[in-house]
Design a protein around this motif. Sequence first.
Motif, short mmCIF file in Angstrom:
data_model
loop_
_atom_site.label_atom_id
_atom_site.label_comp_id
_atom_site.label_asym_id
_atom_site.label_seq_id
_atom_site.Cartn_x
_atom_site.Cartn_y
_atom_site.Cartn_z
N CYS A 30 0.87 -1.17 0.00
CA CYS A 30 0.00 0.00 0.00
C CYS A 30 0.91 1.23 0.00
N SER A 31 0.30 2.37 -0.18
CA SER A 31 1.02 3.62 -0.07
C SER A 31 0.39 4.43 1.05
N GLY A 32 1.11 5.41 1.53
CA GLY A 32 0.59 6.27 2.56
C GLY A 32 1.32 7.59 2.57
N SER A 33 0.91 8.45 3.49
CA SER A 33 1.52 9.77 3.64
C SER A 33 1.86 10.01 5.10
N ILE A 34 3.00 10.66 5.33
CA ILE A 34 3.40 11.03 6.68
C ILE A 34 2.62 12.29 7.04
N ILE A 35 1.74 12.20 8.05
CA ILE A 35 0.97 13.38 8.46
C ILE A 35 1.54 14.01 9.72
N LEU A 36 2.19 13.23 10.55
CA LEU A 36 2.97 13.68 11.71
C LEU A 36 4.17 12.75 11.80
N CYS A 37 5.18 13.13 12.53
CA CYS A 37 6.42 12.32 12.58
C CYS A 37 6.17 10.86 12.93
N SER A 38 5.11 10.59 13.71
CA SER A 38 4.81 9.22 14.14
C SER A 38 3.54 8.65 13.54
N TRP A 39 2.91 9.35 12.59
CA TRP A 39 1.63 8.89 12.07
C TRP A 39 1.62 8.84 10.55
N ILE A 40 1.09 7.72 10.03
CA ILE A 40 0.95 7.50 8.59
C ILE A 40 -0.54 7.41 8.27
N LEU A 41 -0.98 8.12 7.25
CA LEU A 41 -2.35 8.05 6.76
C LEU A 41 -2.35 7.18 5.51
N THR A 87 -2.60 0.05 14.48
CA THR A 87 -3.35 0.52 13.33
C THR A 87 -4.76 0.90 13.77
N PHE A 88 -5.27 1.94 13.14
CA PHE A 88 -6.57 2.49 13.52
C PHE A 88 -7.38 2.76 12.26
N ARG A 89 -8.35 1.90 12.00
CA ARG A 89 -9.20 2.05 10.83
C ARG A 89 -10.40 2.90 11.21
N HIS A 90 -10.83 3.77 10.30
CA HIS A 90 -11.99 4.61 10.58
C HIS A 90 -13.16 3.72 11.00
N PRO A 91 -13.82 4.02 12.13
CA PRO A 91 -14.88 3.13 12.63
C PRO A 91 -16.09 3.03 11.72
N GLN A 92 -16.27 3.97 10.80
CA GLN A 92 -17.40 3.91 9.88
C GLN A 92 -16.95 3.57 8.46
N ASN A 93 -15.88 2.78 8.34
CA ASN A 93 -15.34 2.40 7.04
C ASN A 93 -15.94 1.08 6.57
N SER A 94 -17.25 1.06 6.36
CA SER A 94 -17.88 -0.15 5.85
C SER A 94 -18.17 -0.03 4.36
N ASP A 95 -18.18 1.17 3.85
CA ASP A 95 -18.42 1.44 2.44
C ASP A 95 -17.06 1.62 1.77
N PRO A 96 -16.88 1.12 0.54
CA PRO A 96 -15.56 1.24 -0.07
C PRO A 96 -15.14 2.68 -0.40
N PHE A 97 -16.07 3.62 -0.35
CA PHE A 97 -15.71 4.98 -0.72
C PHE A 97 -15.78 5.98 0.43
N ASP A 98 -16.71 5.80 1.36
CA ASP A 98 -16.86 6.74 2.46
C ASP A 98 -15.97 6.34 3.63
N ASN A 99 -15.34 7.32 4.24
CA ASN A 99 -14.50 7.09 5.42
C ASN A 99 -13.41 6.05 5.17
N ASN A 100 -12.89 6.04 3.96
CA ASN A 100 -11.94 5.03 3.53
C ASN A 100 -10.52 5.43 3.95
N LEU A 101 -10.25 5.35 5.26
CA LEU A 101 -8.91 5.70 5.71
C LEU A 101 -8.54 4.96 6.98
N SER A 102 -7.24 4.85 7.16
CA SER A 102 -6.66 4.23 8.35
C SER A 102 -5.43 5.02 8.75
N LEU A 103 -5.08 4.90 10.02
CA LEU A 103 -3.86 5.50 10.55
C LEU A 103 -2.96 4.40 11.09
N LEU A 104 -1.67 4.57 10.92
CA LEU A 104 -0.68 3.67 11.50
C LEU A 104 0.23 4.51 12.39
#
Length: 165
Positions: free
Chosen positions: A32-43, A84-101
């Motif tokens: 997968c790919s991601g982005s560094i949003i804070l020094c310790s967090w990946i989106l 890892t923290f997946r958005h709690p309302q990520n049941s739809d493939p398009f809405d709230n489609n994000l996770s944090l590491l």
Amino acid sequence: MNGSPANPTDYPHHVRIRIYGGESGTQFIGYCSGSIILCSWILTSGPCTPTFIPFPNMLNYVIEAGIDASGQPQQTARVPASNTFRHPQNSDPFDNNLSLLKLPTPFVMTDRVNLIKLAPVSWSGPDTLNGVKGTGSGFISNSGPNSNNLQSVDLTVIPQTDCNT
């Protein structure tokens, strides 16, 4: 897909995420790919933190940052599934489609490893936005080979209402 080779120093926020799992946690599952949003967090996207595979507690992620032209990372971090923290309302493939590491130790910011520049929360820009780039290192075309090198593609942001129709 349909991207072109990108200079990694133009996208220092980009990280490659290698996903491992299986009974021992060492079986390679995918990228997968991601982005560094804070020094310790990946989106990253929601599907990058699957919960439907066997042995989900054995999942672990290797985050590679500052990848050079030959595909070698400047910094790496191993992240267990418990971080890892997946958005709690990520049941739809398009809405709230994000996770944090959450990284166990922060990345050191350099010219090749740095935070993504995000719009402020108060931003209410135009419905359509040009000049947005997507980055990744995966399939180059629908049935084509993978690229180990960073690719970029021009994107156009469209209103959410258009996405939902």
